[in-house]
Design an enzyme around this catalytic site. Structure first.
Site, PDB file in Angstrom:
ATOM      1  N   ASP A 321      41.225  39.028  35.956  1.00  0.00           N
ATOM      2  CA  ASP A 321      42.695  39.024  35.973  1.00  0.00           C
ATOM      3  C   ASP A 321      43.240  37.809  36.716  1.00  0.00           C
ATOM      4  OD1 ASP A 321      41.447  40.199  38.250  1.00  0.00           O
ATOM      5  OD2 ASP A 321      43.418  40.794  38.974  1.00  0.00           O
ATOM      6  N   GLU A 322      44.470  37.493  36.409  1.00  0.00           N
ATOM      7  CA  GLU A 322      45.255  36.515  37.162  1.00  0.00           C
ATOM      8  C   GLU A 322      44.464  35.255  37.522  1.00  0.00           C
ATOM      9  OE1 GLU A 322      48.412  39.399  39.424  1.00  0.00           O
ATOM     10  OE2 GLU A 322      46.516  39.067  40.458  1.00  0.00           O
TER      11      GLU A 322
END
Lengths: 679, 679
Positions: A321-322
């Site tokens: 993620d991210e």
């Protein structure tokens, strides 16, 4: 029982002595089960729980089963005060006969059979399960069935056939941003087992801390953990503790982003030479592993191989993620690599990374789970998509053949009510999935992110709200009665406390510390109507970092405390006949008076408590809200409201609705409703 | 400050800037120190505790010191909400300068220098100590000094020169009769450090359980512990944890009596072949090791050698209490041995045993400590006498040249008040000892015997009462003001809670479990005026054993809760001017009303709570006591009491005084006083 009972499924159970499905016979059974079983039928009569109760394992037994039986008997002993039988027989004729077909899987998989049948008559209890894990689920139900009756305790006659709706029912704990000691993890595993959750997702690495010992790469914890990490022995202990309770442990090593703590000891993993320090701020960090270097994959390969010796679960969470492409775009070598491979975006480069680490996971016998950013046309369909950005990505994934897990609606740090989490279904009627596609939705996970919690407050953030999600994931789709859920949740909350969590004791301890005195009766009233603002509101207001002390009023108060639903329920009840001298009126009036009485005492205590003093406006508002409530009761009772009262009162209520000093009132909506009902 | 201040001892400190010994200047200092330091002088002004505070270790430093400083700063951070400085300087000019001469002893002995000097002015804090342990004691004091002021926190200007009155200041925890997990021990070590106790006496073996792993004799725990024991790694972890806090760990292996759990795996240790089982009953057990066999000493020798690798402390507690000669007298071989050695009594045979094990202790470099039964003319004077049967044996021992430790007045399971423990001095004026003999009295130990406690209730039995004894053992003899002790104890109780003990949260959790609901406001009022009966009363009434569930009201309520001293104080205050509209009158009236209001609610809850229901007569009595109190206030205020009121009220009070359902009221005496004061 409000739900229709699938009598057909009960089969021979209908013929058991003492069973009678008449309504009258059900009168002494108070259903406090959570999660609700798939099929429940209530018989007549009950079995008295006393010292004569014998326990037998007539067929299969092993240490794991015996330990689970002993834990259950210990819990029952404590609840009833009846000394337990220490010896177990192999007789079928025992009062409590636990009939298990076999051990179940050596490494509990997603397909482990968790079903059980529990038949209680006035003379005996038969629990049957195919596996030890199924028997554990049945014993949890048995414990929940025990209820007071006269001078003692009984198990009401019931027949239960039960199995979960979803196979993946998880709780994620982020031990990266703030470390959580082993005992915190253990007591939360006990609480998970109490509501039949079966996956502990352990978020072990973050920008702010690397929390698992690696003997191959010791600098990961030496330089990336502030000395706060789990040794391999401790991690194995947790895995064993979880297995003993029928819970799988899925570790997460988030990559290629969220990895700054790795880079402190091993800067070569990145495309920028560093040096790096442990990150203290929260939010998305622009650093990431370098997906273009073979040495990165060699490192990950060796690391995952080492971790595979600790974590036997076939699933491995690799985050994903991210990951901003900042570092990659700034490095000519990485840019050249992208060009060479014809990657137009850093997302494509991340997919390349995902494909490579998926192969490494496979090499070590693992399925890869990743957050939904990894979903990309080039991703092999044997990756599992963990959806945190919305249910849509889960359904998209399913339509494209990926298995998936839902977490987006179950973020505890959003500080929503149990009700909101409860009503969020992983597979609602409008999901648009075919039955085949629906099967790809494995279940869901509650997420407890760690920015704003520590070992003192964490339990109160997780429980009891997570129990509502546990029911969503276990029980039939049509179990959706919110009032009934809250009624049972109140009982479940105490059962969870009994296994050792501190979600109910933390508030008092924190208030004593804030006030500097043991006399916190007034403060308890105050905190009973307050709850924390959301993660985002706190983060933006306070600019929190890992180094922010978490010792304010917001850290003491509980998300969705009982007051929220109770006051709403009482107002709803009162408004059915506003002029009557009802219980609801008396209870509301008592509550409003308690706010009015507590407010000046709270303010007096604030004079000597600097950390509390900033909440003074809140105490003033509590008094105002109490007075408005009392006046509304009077005016609803027949007295005439003065001109302008309604408008000014609603204005005061709206002013109090605003987040302030990081807390919000839980009783705003029903109070406004009350005032609005005044003619 | 009520005690005279030894100005002479402060020396140059008097010249420090900002110091002024005038009374006016002392006004903003609220003394909540516990234990009271030996010499305290209060200056004027204070130092503001904010983010600008820097910390320096100008001279000596090591890891143990740095860890202790970090723990202190963390505690201050939590208390004040001021983020701590993470970096320590070596500068003398830091706001907080911790100047330590050296590491102190490698293995902390009874002679370790624990003294320190702490000088706080409005511009800086200087802590000086000869050793790291001394610095720890000083940091504990610093933490206690921090107090709220305006919107923040300050450290008032003071000069303190401090050192303990006694060198041996201990807490014994019996982990034999009920096992106490590692985390329980750790949090109690933290609490001990908070009140400057320095000896953790770990009672590890009992008839009911053998709690320490032996690799040489594995059956000791395999067969004698129910699986509940400390591994050697865990024991070493505890020793290190204690050392990090300046606490010695003295293990106790009780012998030759209290050894039935040893005999389960190794029956040959006894003079009766057995077989043996773990004992479940309490009280004196007729089995013992056989002192006549050489194999007994070979076993003990090897075992002590193994234990010496875990426990570095130079002292070793070998019990020696409550050894009946039953088995010995019944064994012709033992009788023959006694005859051969000319032993007239089994006591003489036990002394022979003591002499032998003392030699073994010596062989492994240890001094032997034993309970006072070992005191016998033939005992070498290098044994240390631990007095549990009365102070007299301690003084007898001292007169005969033995060192000794006092525990008799500090038995927590006698459920006495903090006041009673506090006033019991190890060396009262009438001890009859010469100054030389007095030096042989090393100090004292609080004893927490384990018959009636478990990991849930133990903290509430130990704290805060033990803090009062800690002051007795540390502070000057003339620190004896009970009211002032209770005032400070209330604050200390919260400081102890802040290090992680559950003595204040247990009650609420237990009441919720008993009542089956989170709504326990009325029950809190009920339990606030109750306390457990003594060990003996409970044992005889309930016939408890190790298998008795400890989940009754008696397990929830606290010994010596605040109500006892508070009500006594208020009554004393009120009776100074009985007719006045005083604070005391208002507070007492509020309290009596709360009892009257809570009683019917408590009784209603009992309808659904079988384990609570037996206490119904107590709830009825609480209401009666409340009414009598209210009436007494009226009659003292001028209204005329009806004829017979006094007599009948005193009769009701006396009826309520009796122990019933294992609890007693805390407020009987002051209530009787109130009634008796009515004309």
């Amino acid at each position: 029982m409000k739900r229709p009972i699938a009598l057909a499924l009960l089969g021979g159970a209908l013929l058991m002595p003492g069973f009678s499905p008449s309504l009258a016979a059900q009168s002494n059974f108070v259903n406090t089960l959570m999660p609700e079983p798939a099929h429940l039928n209530v018989g007549s009569g009950s079995l008295t729980w006393n010292t004569a109760v014998t326990v037998g394992l007539p067929h299969f037994k092993n240490q794991r089963l015996e330990d689970a039986v002993n834990r259950t008997l210990e819990q029952i002993e404590r609840k009833t005060g009846v000394p337990r039988q220490r010896a177990m027989t192999t007789s079928d004729a025992s009062t409590l006969s636990i009939d298990v077909d076999g051990a179940g899987e050596e490494i509990q998989s997603i397909d482990e059979d968790e079903s059980y049948a529990l038949n209680v008559s006035s003379t005996g209890i038969k629990l049957h399960a195919a596996t030890v894990v199924g028997a554990m689920r049945g014993m949890t139900t048995l414990l929940q069935l025990i209820q007071p009756s006269g001078n003692g305790f009984v198990v009401p006659a019931v027949q239960i056939e039960d199995s979960p709706r979803f196979h993946w029912r998880g709780l994620m704990i982020d031990a990266g941003r703030h470390f959580e000691p082993v005992e915190v993890i253990k007591r939360n595993l006990d609480a998970m087992a109490a509501v039949k959750l079966n996956v502990f997702h352990w978020h072990l690495t973050e920008d702010q801390g690397f929390r698992i010992e690696s003997k191959i790469y010791p600098k990961l914890t030496e330089e990336g953990s502030d000395g706060l990490y789990y040794t391999q022995d401790e991690a194995r202990e947790i895995v064993a503790y979880a297995r003993a309770r029928g819970i799988r442990v899925v570790p997460e090593f988030d990559m290629p982003g969220h990895t700054r703590s790795w880079l402190v000891g091993y800067p070569d993993l990145s495309s920028d030479p560093g040096p790096y320090t442990i990150r203290r701020e929260f939010g998305v960090e622009p650093v990431a592993m370098d997906p273009t270097k073979e040495s990165t994959y060699q490192f990950i390969d060796a690391f995952l191989g080492e971790m595979a010796t600790i974590f036997p679960d076939p699933y491995l969470h690799l985050g994903g993620d991210e990951t901003p492409g900042t570092q990659w775009k700034n490095n000519p070598r990485v840019v050249a690599f992208m060009k060479e491979h014809n990657f137009k975006t850093t997302e494509e480069l991340q997919t390349y990374f995902s494909q490579r680490v998926l192969q490494l996971a496979k090499k070590h016998g693992k399925h890869m789970v990743g957050w939904d950013e990894i979903l990309n046309p080039a991703l092999p369909t044997d990756a599992i998509i963990h959806s945190w950005r919305g249910a849509k990505s889960l359904y998209d994934a399913a339509q494209r053949g990926y298995q998936g897990i839902l977490s987006q609606p179950y973020y505890l740090d959003h500080m929503k009510s149990a009700e909101e989490y409860y009503l969020a279904d992983p597979l609602p009627p409008g999901s648009g999935l075919t039955p085949e596609q629906s099967k790809l939705v494995l279940g869901g996970e509650v997420c407890m992110w760690g920015e704003h919690l520590n070992e003192l407050s964490i339990d109160s953030r997780i429980w009891p709200r997570t129990a509502a999600v546990a029911e969503r994931l276990w029980s039939p789709e049509n179990v959706r009665d919110v009032d009934d859920m809250y009624r049972r949740l109140g009982v479940e909350s105490l059962r969870i406390e009994a296994v050792g969590t501190r979600h109910l004791t933390h508030e008092g301890a924190a208030l004593r510390e804030l006030a500097g005195t043991e006399n916190i009766d007034a403060l308890r009233v105050f905190s009973s109507v307050l709850q924390p603002v959301t993660f985002g509101q706190r983060y933006h207001e306070q600019r929190t970092s890992q180094l922010t002390p978490l010792d304010n009023l917001v850290d003491a108060v509980r998300p969705d405390p009982p007051s929220r639903h109770e006051v709403a329920l009482l107002v709803r009840e009162l408004l059915k006949s506003p002029t009557a001298h009802s219980d609801a009126r008396a209870q509301l009036s008592g509550m409003f008076q308690s706010w009015i009485a507590a407010a000046p005492k709270v303010q007096a205590q604030m004079d000597h408590a600097p950390l509390l003093a900033i909440a003074r406006p809140r105490a003033v508002q509590m008094e105002q809200l109490g007075r408005i409530g009392q006046q509304a009761l009077e005016y609803l009772g027949g007295k005439k409201a003065p001109a302008g009262w309604k408008k000014s009162s609603l204005a005061e209520i709206e002013a109090a609705r605003k987040p302030q000093v990081l807390v919000v009132f839980t009783v705003i909506d029903p109070l406004a409703e009350l005032v609005n009902a005044v003619k």
